[in-house]
Design an enzyme around this catalytic site. Structure first.
Site, PDB file in Angstrom:
ATOM      1  N   ASP A  81       6.086  -7.325 -11.024  1.00 26.59           N
ATOM      2  CA  ASP A  81       5.170  -8.454 -11.044  1.00 26.59           C
ATOM      3  C   ASP A  81       4.304  -8.370  -9.812  1.00 26.59           C
ATOM      4  O   ASP A  81       4.747  -8.620  -8.686  1.00 26.59           O
ATOM      5  CB  ASP A  81       5.898  -9.801 -11.082  1.00 26.59           C
ATOM      6  CG  ASP A  81       4.887 -10.924 -11.308  1.00 26.59           C
ATOM      7  OD1 ASP A  81       3.677 -10.617 -11.371  1.00 26.59           O
ATOM      8  OD2 ASP A  81       5.290 -12.089 -11.450  1.00 26.59           O
TER       9      ASP A  81
HETATM   10  C1  BGC Z   1       2.164 -13.397 -12.059  1.00 27.78           C
HETATM   11  C2  BGC Z   1       2.318 -12.683 -13.378  1.00 27.78           C
HETATM   12  C3  BGC Z   1       1.009 -12.047 -13.769  1.00 27.78           C
HETATM   13  C4  BGC Z   1       0.552 -11.126 -12.673  1.00 27.78           C
HETATM   14  C5  BGC Z   1      -0.762 -10.421 -12.971  1.00 27.78           C
HETATM   15  C6  BGC Z   1       1.537 -12.525 -10.998  1.00 27.78           C
HETATM   16  O1  BGC Z   1       1.226 -13.254  -9.866  1.00 27.78           O
HETATM   17  O2  BGC Z   1       3.428 -13.860 -11.628  1.00 27.78           O
HETATM   18  O3  BGC Z   1       2.780 -13.557 -14.350  1.00 27.78           O
HETATM   19  O4  BGC Z   1       1.143 -11.366 -14.987  1.00 27.78           O
HETATM   20  O5  BGC Z   1       0.380 -11.890 -11.491  1.00 27.78           O
HETATM   21  O6  BGC Z   1      -1.831 -11.283 -12.962  1.00 27.78           O
END
Ligand code: BGC
Length: 756
Positions: free
Chosen positions: A299
């Protein structure tokens, strides 16, 4: 731009690629041949590149704002150069089809191995057409609806070349202080699992991943992300393995069973080990127990954050720990590019571990049809529509069915003509706050505001007066006075109040799940005028509605409903449709009850009523420990009575089934769609069981005066739980059963599950 050769595959990859007409086992063999041939030819740097995903240069402002800066290649030139050099395997959150196409051409014509890029995005609740936030849509209690909106989102997104979505979010959310509950399906395991599977089916479609409208789904965040301490986003998770397996993991399992082939590690630690470095989670449970063959992506900078967690000494160690734990692809941090080649050369990471991860990336690219046609998802005819949403009727239906009527003292539905309405509040007009958090791609300019929707429905439209009254979190000079004057001149007041769209979502935890102070002052002042008051509640979480708000004649929960907000709200307000949404999260009386959810354990000192005064009971001094509005609650414009519970003789044979039924009667004067819910409690088992658990739900349409019998069938498999040895088990015994309109009400009976 380059001209596309007619037989792209052969030209690009020589004899490497699989023939489209092959049978499935031959195709799998050919797929793996492509991957193996490439793996043999790839340098360590190119392998690390395949395992790296970066935010798109030239992304929209909204997309850029969705994440903090990560230090990834940011300019278009830097990004194209990185692609040319094979240092990038995938790119995310780009909204420009032209940029995607340009990068894809660079990858397949200018990079050494010509491996196509994979374009990903946070397509969470729509793309150009913005549907209700996922929590709102869960209020429909209709997984088929979620499948249809996910399908529509995939059709729109794939036209820009996007083949992979970072959705659905399937984290169970039981603490309303946590802001990200808005992205999931609420507090319940069964509801969450059904929505998770439906959304996966919708994103991926039914024609195989190579279909140009198929978008690979990513159930996230694996795992336990919703259980952070105190509802604080990113905070540590200290949780029993039983609760993890029984509550937080089932929606993931349901997603993989529905065919999802990727998942995203969660930011949190679990019991001392961050998810990004947790082989128990990412290998033992995910791969060994569940047989997951897909891809695990970090993530965002979750791999680098192992340093901040105090789990890795430095970034090099973080890269090693993440890869070895099972994170195949590194997002945004650049850590795999920076360290994997050297970690392999030094022997700290076995080459085979890197190859396994690369193999998964290549196989997915294959399955998505990218080797066969890297440009197959670019559909210029659709892209020519520009930013215009294509699915308004579906967006209106979804929005309408997400609305929950919490209470109604006879004021709703409103007459369309013959009365003056004052629409008051910070959300009364304008296109802001309609899409909800992470609506990264929809142009808010196309969204229908509350004012527009109501105006279009009323005769004459001039009978609508609109006043802002205050800002979302700030007072407005003269605002309250103007609102009071408008209320005086009106027959009915409609107050659009609650949370702004940026008050929930990532990093938006709250210590008080209430309507902000300036809005409460506005509500008090308007209530003093004494006109019937309808609250339109905007929210991305359960709220505790005290005082005047709770005493309003009617309350409609309208969440963040997306493109068709105004039309859908008008449909319900003016009675074109009866409300049918139900709460997917319990609304407590007070923030201090958090985490509050219906599916909780009884304790050794339960209260019968949750009353504050009962001594030596599990209760609070200040408020009843019940819900103000329970999970599953929601009214219609009918008057639904539950009658004649029938528990089918009260015996469930070990290898048999039992049918539990009741009669639902509409004693009201309007047609209604009722949601009948089936709950069960296991009275005594080898691990304690919750006071109620949802086991089924069914919609029933009832004309005025009509009755219908609703039936649910249970087998022992519906009664499984995680036993003392942490395996799923079922035990004979006595069960309470309810057919109910919510988690705190209903007709109650009992049955016995007989031993084999
Ligand atoms: C979030 C994710 C997301 C990713 C890409 C992260 O900060 O927790 O859910 O898919 O960013 O944007």
């Amino acid at each position: 731009m380059h001209d596309l050769p007619s037989t792209r595959r052969t030209v690009l990859f020589g004899g490497l690629s699989a023939a489209v007409s092959m049978g499935s086992s031959e195709t799998a063999q050919a797929e793996s041949q492509v991957a193996e041939t490439l793996i043999r030819r790839m340098s360590l740097e190119e392998k690390a590149g395949q395992l790296s995903i970066f935010p798109a240069a030239s992304a929209s402002t909204a997309a850029v704002a969705a994440n903090p800066s990560s230090g990834a290649p940011e300019t278009a030139d830097e990004q194209a150069q990185a692609v040319r050099e094979g240092r990038v395997g995938a790119v995310f959150n780009g909204s420009s089809p032209a940029w995607h196409r340009c990068l894809q051409e660079t990858a397949v014509y200018e990079s050494r191995l010509k491996i196509p890029l994979l374009f990903a995005a946070d397509v969470t609740h729509g793309f150009r057409t913005v549907f209700p936030v996922p929590l709102a849509e869960a209020a429909s209690f209709d997984p088929d609806l979620a499948e249809r909106t996910a399908r529509a989102a995939a059709i729109e997104a794939t036209a820009s070349g996007i083949a992979w979505t970072f959705a659905p979010m399937v984290d169970i959310a039981r603490d309303a202080r946590w802001g990200r509950g808005v992205e999931g399906a609420g507090e319940d395991v069964l509801l969450g699992s059904r929505f998770a599977a439906a959304r996966v089916r919708g994103f991926q479609g039914t024609r195989g991943l190579a279909d140009p409208t198929a978008m690979l789904a990513t159930p996230k965040h694996f795992a336990g992300y919703g259980a952070g301490r105190g509802g604080l986003d990113y905070d540590s998770v200290d949780i029993s393995e039983r609760t993890l397996r029984e509550v937080y993991l089932p929606p993931f399992r349901a997603s993989f069973d529905a065919g999802a082939l990727s998942t995203m590690a969660s930011f949190n630690e679990i019991n001392g080990v961050p998810a990004h470095a947790n082989p128990w989670l990412l290998k033992q449970v995910l791969r060994n127990e569940w047989g997951f063959e897909g891809l695990v992506v970090s993530d965002f900078t979750g791999d680098r954050e192992l340093v901040e967690h105090g789990f890795a000494a430095d970034e090099r160690e973080a890269a090693r720990l993440a890869l070895l734990a099972g994170v195949d692809m590194s997002m945004a941090s650049g850590l795999y590019n920076a360290h994997l080649p050297d970690l392999v050369r030094s022997g700290e990471v076995p080459l085979a571990a890197v190859d396994d991860a690369v193999r998964r990336v290549l196989m997915l690219k294959q399955r998505l049809g990218l080797f066969d046609d890297p440009f197959g998802r670019f559909r210029p005819a659709d892209a020519e529509r520009g930013d215009r949403p294509s699915f308004q009727p579906l967006a209106r239906e979804a929005a309408r069915r997400s609305i929950v009527l919490l209470q109604n003292r006879g004021v709703l539905p409103l007459a369309k003509a013959g009365q003056r309405i004052a629409l008051i509040g910070p959300f009364a007009s304008g296109q802001r706050h309609l899409g909800g958090p992470r609506a990264v791609f929809g142009d808010p300019g196309y969204a229908v505001s509350l004012e527009e929707g109501m105006h279009a429905a009323m005769r004459p439209p001039a009978a609508l007066a609109v006043v802002q009254g205050c800002g979302v979190e700030t007072p407005l000079d003269g605002g309250v006075e103007a609102a009071v004057a408008a209320a005086r001149a009106a027959d009915v007041v409609v107050l659009a109040v609650g949370e702004g769209e940026n008050m929930s979502g990532e990093a938006q935890s709250r210590t008080s799940i209430t309507i902000p102070e300036p809005q409460q002052a506005l509500i008090e002042a308007v209530a003093q005028v004494g006109k019937p008051m309808v609250i339109l509640l905007k929210n991305g979480r359960a709220l505790a509605l005290g005082g005047t708000t709770a005493r309003a004649e009617a309350i409609l929960v309208i969440w963040h409903l997306g493109t068709e907000t105004g039309t859908a709200v008008a449909d319900i307000l003016f009675g074109n449709h009866s409300p049918s949404g139900r709460l997917p999260v319990s609304f407590p009386h007070d923030t201090g009850q958090s985490p509050f959810f219906y599916d909780r354990k009884p304790t050794g000192r339960p209260t019968i009523t949750g009353q504050t005064g009962e001594a030596y009971k599990a209760r609070y001094r200040e408020v009843r420990n019940t819900a103000a509005f329970p999970f599953g609650h929601g009214l219609t414009y009918g008057d639904i009575r539950y009658e004649a519970l029938d528990v089918g003789g009260g015996k469930l044979p070990w290898n048999g089934r039992i049918t539990v039924a009741a009669t639902l009667r509409n004693a009201g004067g309007r047609e209604a769609v009722e949601l009948a819910q089936l709950y069960v409690r296991h009275r005594a088992a080898s691990t304690t069981r919750p006071i109620r658990q949802l086991k089924g739900f069914k919609h029933v349409r009832l004309a005025p005066g009509a009755s219908a019998r609703v039936e649910f069938t249970l087998t022992r498999h519906d009664l499984l739980f995680v036993g003392q040895n942490l395996d799923w088990t079922v035990e004979p015994g006595l069960f309470d059963v309810w057919i109910a309109p919510s988690a705190e009400t209903g007709l109650k009976g009992e049955f016995v599950l007989r031993a084999a």
